[in-house]
Each structure stands twice: as C-alpha cells, then as structure tokens.
Scaffold this motif. Structure first.
Motif, PDB file in Angstrom:
ATOM      1  N   PRO A 233     -78.191  96.200  52.624  1.00 18.74           N
ATOM      2  CA  PRO A 233     -77.210  96.725  52.439  1.00 18.74           C
ATOM      3  C   PRO A 233     -76.449  96.185  51.738  1.00 18.74           C
ATOM      4  N   VAL A 234     -77.342  96.078  50.056  1.00 17.92           N
ATOM      5  CA  VAL A 234     -76.032  96.530  49.436  1.00 17.92           C
ATOM      6  C   VAL A 234     -75.132  97.937  48.773  1.00 17.92           C
ATOM      7  N   VAL A 235     -73.972  97.418  48.992  1.00 19.41           N
ATOM      8  CA  VAL A 235     -73.922  98.860  47.788  1.00 19.41           C
ATOM      9  C   VAL A 235     -73.032  98.721  46.832  1.00 19.41           C
ATOM     10  N   ALA A 236     -72.613  97.766  46.371  1.00 24.48           N
ATOM     11  CA  ALA A 236     -71.576  97.367  45.051  1.00 24.48           C
ATOM     12  C   ALA A 236     -72.385  96.113  44.403  1.00 24.48           C
ATOM     13  N   VAL A 237     -71.802  96.125  43.301  1.00 26.59           N
ATOM     14  CA  VAL A 237     -71.867  94.761  42.493  1.00 26.59           C
ATOM     15  C   VAL A 237     -71.152  94.806  41.265  1.00 26.59           C
ATOM     16  N   ILE A 238     -70.445  94.716  41.398  1.00 30.67           N
ATOM     17  CA  ILE A 238     -68.633  94.023  39.936  1.00 30.67           C
ATOM     18  C   ILE A 238     -69.354  93.349  39.246  1.00 30.67           C
ATOM     19  N   GLY A 239     -69.453  93.555  38.470  1.00 34.88           N
ATOM     20  CA  GLY A 239     -69.898  92.450  36.524  1.00 34.88           C
ATOM     21  C   GLY A 239     -69.112  92.005  36.287  1.00 34.88           C
ATOM     22  N   THR A 240     -68.791  91.770  35.116  1.00 32.76           N
ATOM     23  CA  THR A 240     -67.677  90.728  34.279  1.00 32.76           C
ATOM     24  C   THR A 240     -67.209  91.690  33.836  1.00 32.76           C
ATOM     25  N   LEU A 241     -68.167  92.208  33.634  1.00 37.15           N
ATOM     26  CA  LEU A 241     -66.699  93.091  31.914  1.00 37.15           C
ATOM     27  C   LEU A 241     -65.550  93.654  33.571  1.00 37.15           C
ATOM     28  N   ALA A 242     -66.001  94.402  34.863  1.00 33.24           N
ATOM     29  CA  ALA A 242     -65.181  95.499  35.020  1.00 33.24           C
ATOM     30  C   ALA A 242     -63.741  93.838  35.785  1.00 33.24           C
ATOM     31  N   GLN A 243     -64.258  92.669  36.129  1.00 32.08           N
ATOM     32  CA  GLN A 243     -63.566  91.471  36.241  1.00 32.08           C
ATOM     33  C   GLN A 243     -62.554  90.930  35.247  1.00 32.08           C
ATOM     34  N   GLY A 244     -63.432  90.941  33.884  1.00 34.18           N
ATOM     35  CA  GLY A 244     -62.750  90.952  32.801  1.00 34.18           C
ATOM     36  C   GLY A 244     -60.511  90.563  32.346  1.00 34.18           C
ATOM     37  N   MET A 245     -59.881  89.523  33.173  1.00 35.98           N
ATOM     38  CA  MET A 245     -58.301  89.852  32.811  1.00 35.98           C
ATOM     39  C   MET A 245     -58.148  89.671  34.337  1.00 35.98           C
ATOM     40  N   THR A 246     -58.770  89.733  35.912  1.00 35.35           N
ATOM     41  CA  THR A 246     -58.409  89.840  37.123  1.00 35.35           C
ATOM     42  C   THR A 246     -58.941  88.513  36.986  1.00 35.35           C
ATOM     43  N   GLU A 247     -57.669  87.878  38.181  1.00 39.64           N
ATOM     44  CA  GLU A 247     -58.026  86.541  38.804  1.00 39.64           C
ATOM     45  C   GLU A 247     -58.960  86.702  39.960  1.00 39.64           C
ATOM     46  N   VAL A 248     -60.020  86.359  40.715  1.00 39.59           N
ATOM     47  CA  VAL A 248     -60.268  86.613  41.423  1.00 39.59           C
ATOM     48  C   VAL A 248     -59.863  85.804  42.691  1.00 39.59           C
ATOM     49  N   VAL A 249     -60.157  85.051  43.892  1.00 37.11           N
ATOM     50  CA  VAL A 249     -59.704  84.262  44.585  1.00 37.11           C
ATOM     51  C   VAL A 249     -60.411  84.266  45.806  1.00 37.11           C
ATOM     52  N   TYR A 250     -60.899  82.716  46.050  1.00 42.09           N
ATOM     53  CA  TYR A 250     -62.214  82.745  47.170  1.00 42.09           C
ATOM     54  C   TYR A 250     -61.083  82.391  47.853  1.00 42.09           C
ATOM     55  N   ASP A 251     -61.021  82.746  49.124  1.00 40.37           N
ATOM     56  CA  ASP A 251     -60.131  81.886  50.126  1.00 40.37           C
ATOM     57  C   ASP A 251     -61.700  82.074  51.467  1.00 40.37           C
ATOM     58  N   VAL A 252     -61.882  80.871  51.333  1.00 41.00           N
ATOM     59  CA  VAL A 252     -62.908  80.998  52.160  1.00 41.00           C
ATOM     60  C   VAL A 252     -62.181  80.685  54.000  1.00 41.00           C
TER      61      VAL A 252
END
Length: 473
Positions: free
Chosen positions: A442-461
């Motif tokens: 079921p893998v569609v995409a893997v968002i790497g670290t270069l794309a994530q730079g400067m964006t805070e990614v928030v995990y609200d479990v």
C-alpha cells in the motif's frame, strides 16, 4: 539573466520584474535571498550571507520547564560526538544507496525498492542524520542519539553500552555504563517486556544487525532524562554490547514509533498536548528541535493543518497518512484519486521524496513545463530533472504543494523542492528532489528529510492525526 515566456511573464506581478531588473546589480556571491509570491518562489543573488551561524547549545539541552530539545545535523559543528568523523557531504549516489537500504528495511520485498548504483548497500552505515542530547541512568550519563519514527532497526530504543570495544580494540568513550546506574534493571526471559521468542536464561538478549554489524544486545530498563525537569522512568531499551564498525558519531537512537514500548507510547495522552513533534534544520549548520509531550500547537497560536492517520496501514508501527494530490504554482494535478490510495510516511532516514512511478511522471512533466525558460542539465545520479542556473542573477521557481487526506498541506520552496550539491549555492546545477519508486500496495509516497526541512511535523496520536506547521525552524 533569463528570458521568460510570455505566458509566465503575464502571471508574474510587476514587483517581481523590478526585482529581476535589480538582480544583475547585486554582488557576485552565490548566497541568496528569496520570497514566495502567488505560487512562485523568487531567488535573488545576494552579496551577503543571510544565514546566521548557529549558537551551539550545551551538550545536555532543554530547560527546567521541559522545553524542546535542539536537533542538530550529524555534520553540524555543534555536535561534539561527530569529532573525528568524515564531515563531507555524501554524494548523490551514496545518498540514493542509503535511502534504498532504509526503505528496503522498512518495507521489505513487499514495499519500496529504489534502483541502486555505486557503493554496495552492505558497505553503507545506518547513520542517523539528526541528533539530540539526552541522558540515561541515575546519575545521568549524557549522550547524543538519533531518533526514529519508523522503528526499522529493532523495534526499540538502542544505546551503546559498556563493556565494549571499538575498532581494533579501541575504547568506547560514547557508551553508557550500566554498572554506574542505580536505576537500571535487566529484563528477564519470560517477561512481558521480553518479546524474544528464542530467549533462554535470566536476561533477555538477542543479536541485532545495526549499522551493518551484528551486535549482541540485552533488554534493560532505566531512566531517560530529556531535560532537567522531564524524565521517563523504566524506559525499555536495548543495550548494545559491541561497538559499531562505522557510524554517525551518535551513541544510539530513540524509538518514537507506534510500538508499545517506544518513547512515544510513554507520553500520557491529553487533549491539551500532542505526543511529539520535530522540526528538521535545512542546513548542517542550523538547528531544529524535538518536543515530546508538548502543548497542542493551535493552543499556542500556530497555524497547523492536519492529515488523518490511517487506521488500516500495512505497517502498524509507522505513522501512515494518505497523499491525495499536489499542485504546482497553484495548479492542481490531474491524477485519478485511485493512484493515491495507500500509505504515505514522513521519513527521518531518507533524504529524497519517493512517489509511485505514474504519480512521479505527472509531477515531473508538470514541473518541466513550468521550467522551460531554464537550461536543462544532465541527470545527477537518479535525479533526472535537473537545470543549470549558473550565471543567472535571479530565479523564479514554482511552489509545489503536497495535499493530504484530512486537509493538511505541505508547501515546498526551493530548499525543499530542489537538490543542490552545495545547499547554499542556488546558482549552480539543481535537480528536482523527487524520484520514482517501484512500489507495491500500500505504499504511495515516502516524504524525505529534504522536503520536511523547516516544517514542524506534529504527531497527535490521541487525535489520530499528523500536523504540519510551515517555517518553524
């Protein structure tokens, strides 16, 4: 400079034309200043370096109120543990090889495979690109460790422990000494915390393949100190009893996955807080942060958009969301929704972003259409959409926005969208930092670290969602 097509020119406000006219008068330094306007990213050659050198935090960071931990790149001058290691930037070929190794570890034969050339995978270290400083044991012993949301190595927090021996019998100065901790306890075989089926004896042990070397490891519990006022009692982790053959200068890795023994699982759920969040620095000499159990960002006035966590992901230890589309310069892609059905993950150990081949093909062609005014360049490794910006004084590139189920959006500007061998030199050869991956559901995409730079990614479990806050570090 460059000659713009009439279609592109008509869409760019006169203010940007004024900037382009001024650009040739700027200095010859390759450092840049930039801004976004109406779905377009404008970059001007500048005569000064706008980046501020980092103010290195103390080894054990955070504050008495439980503030965020500074995140440092493994090549940062602020990481004492990297002393003596190779500080050069890896080649594109080696970066792709490392990405391939990581993705094959995460998804195996049923997931993502990346065409690999160059250095054999077995010779590459499983290094963590980003480090934080934490403490283990009582009294506290301080170390730099990586962190991971994927739990690919062993499904547990890992820590180098004594007794150990490095290469050719060298000592292990960055190893935890269990004998000096009064709060350490060994996990016995047969305990609910020992999930090793072949375990025999009084201590829960197994052999791990970590950093491409077989290591004996023993499950223990001890106190983890994140800041002077935030501790986690009886955290289960693997004590690695043999030094790694090669590495990143860290002493271990914090498990932030959805595993029931992870650090994330120890955060008390609360409507007023999130489980954890991170913001990755875009450059080796800049600093991000990692927050565990922090206040919900919208309560602090931050503009956050959320993606829904998938409840039926194939890999339950991963935080999977669903990519539903993208736009370039405000124009939505025309791709059937069925192409996006499946898992998408934000990855901390891959550099580039990987899409299914048919999805990537649409992104690439739409991006190429916008980039017609620029001179094409040969591929750089497996990055096949490259341009030569050398000799120019200004660039106008489209913003690319990724959209996720639940309403979250991720806006990529030039630092996240393009790969430059020298990240500070935008007026050189730059490549679209995406690649096609041969995938099975079921893998569609893997968002790497270069794309994530400067964006805070928030995990609200607790809330079942992952949030995105732009320009946070």
């Amino acid at each position: 400079a460059i000659e713009l097509t009439s279609k592109m020119s008509s869409a760019i406000p006169s203010l940007l034309f004024c900037l382009l006219l001024l650009a040739p008068q700027l200095g010859s330094s390759y450092h840049t200043s930039s801004n976004s306007h109406s779905g377009r990213h404008v970059v001007l050659r500048s005569s000064h370096d706008s980046r501020v050198p980092p103010s290195c935090p103390p080894v054990h960071s955070g504050d008495d109120d439980g503030g965020p931990l500074p995140v440092m790149h493994r090549r940062s001058a602020c990481t004492p543990s990297s002393a003596g290691l190779d500080q050069s930037k890896p080649s594109v070929r080696d970066t792709f090889d490392r990405d391939a190794l990581r993705l094959s570890t995460l998804f195996g034969k049923s997931g993502v495979t990346i065409p690999s050339t160059g250095t054999p995978l077995a010779a590459l270290p499983g290094a963590s690109e980003y480090h934080v400083a934490v403490g283990f044991g009582t009294p506290v012993q301080k170390f730099h460790v990586g962190f991971d949301t994927g739990s690919a190595s062993a499904g547990a927090t890992l820590l180098q422990c004594k007794p150990c021996a490095g290469a050719r019998g060298a000592p292990c100065p960055r190893a935890f000494d269990p004998s000096k901790s009064t709060s350490l306890a060994h996990v016995p075989c047969g305990s609910p915390d020992c999930d090793v089926s072949e375990c025999r004896g009084r201590r829960c042990t197994r052999t791990l393949n970590w950093k491409n070397g077989l290591q004996n490891a023993t499950f223990v519990t001890d106190t983890l100190t994140l800041t002077r006022s935030v501790t986690v009692d009886k955290l289960r982790f693997f004590c690695l009893e043999m030094a790694a053959r090669s590495g990143d200068g860290s002493s271990g890795i914090l498990d932030l996955s959805r595993d029931r023994h992870s650090l994330a699982s120890r955060v008390a759920p609360s409507p007023a807080t999130v489980t954890f969040s991170y913001c990755l620095p875009s450059y080796a000499d800049s600093i991000g942060f990692l927050s565990v159990g922090a206040a919900r960002p919208e309560l602090a006035g931050h503009n956050v958009s959320y993606a829904t966590l998938r409840s039926k992901a194939l890999h339950p230890n991963l935080y999977s969301v669903q990519l539903v589309g993208f736009s370039i310069a405000g124009r939505d892609s025309k791709i059937s929704p069925i192409k996006f059905v499946g898992d998408t993950v934000f990855e901390l150990h891959t550099t580039f972003t990987y899409l299914r081949p048919d999805v990537y093909a649409v992104l690439r062609e739409q991006f190429k259409g916008w980039m017609r005014p620029y001179r094409a360049a040969p591929p750089l490794g497996d990055l096949d959409t490259c341009y030569d910006f050398s000799g120019l004084s200004a660039l106008i590139l489209p913003d690319v926005t990724l959209r996720f189920k639940g309403g979250a959006t991720m806006d990529l500007d030039i630092e996240n969208l393009m790969y430059f061998e020298d990240p500070g030199n935008h007026f050189s050869v730059g490549c679209l930092a995406f690649a096609a991956a041969r995938t099975l559901e079921p893998v569609v995409a893997v968002i790497g670290t270069l794309a994530q730079g400067m964006t805070e990614v928030v995990y609200d479990v607790l809330g079942g969602k992952v949030g995105l806050i732009p320009r946070r570090c």
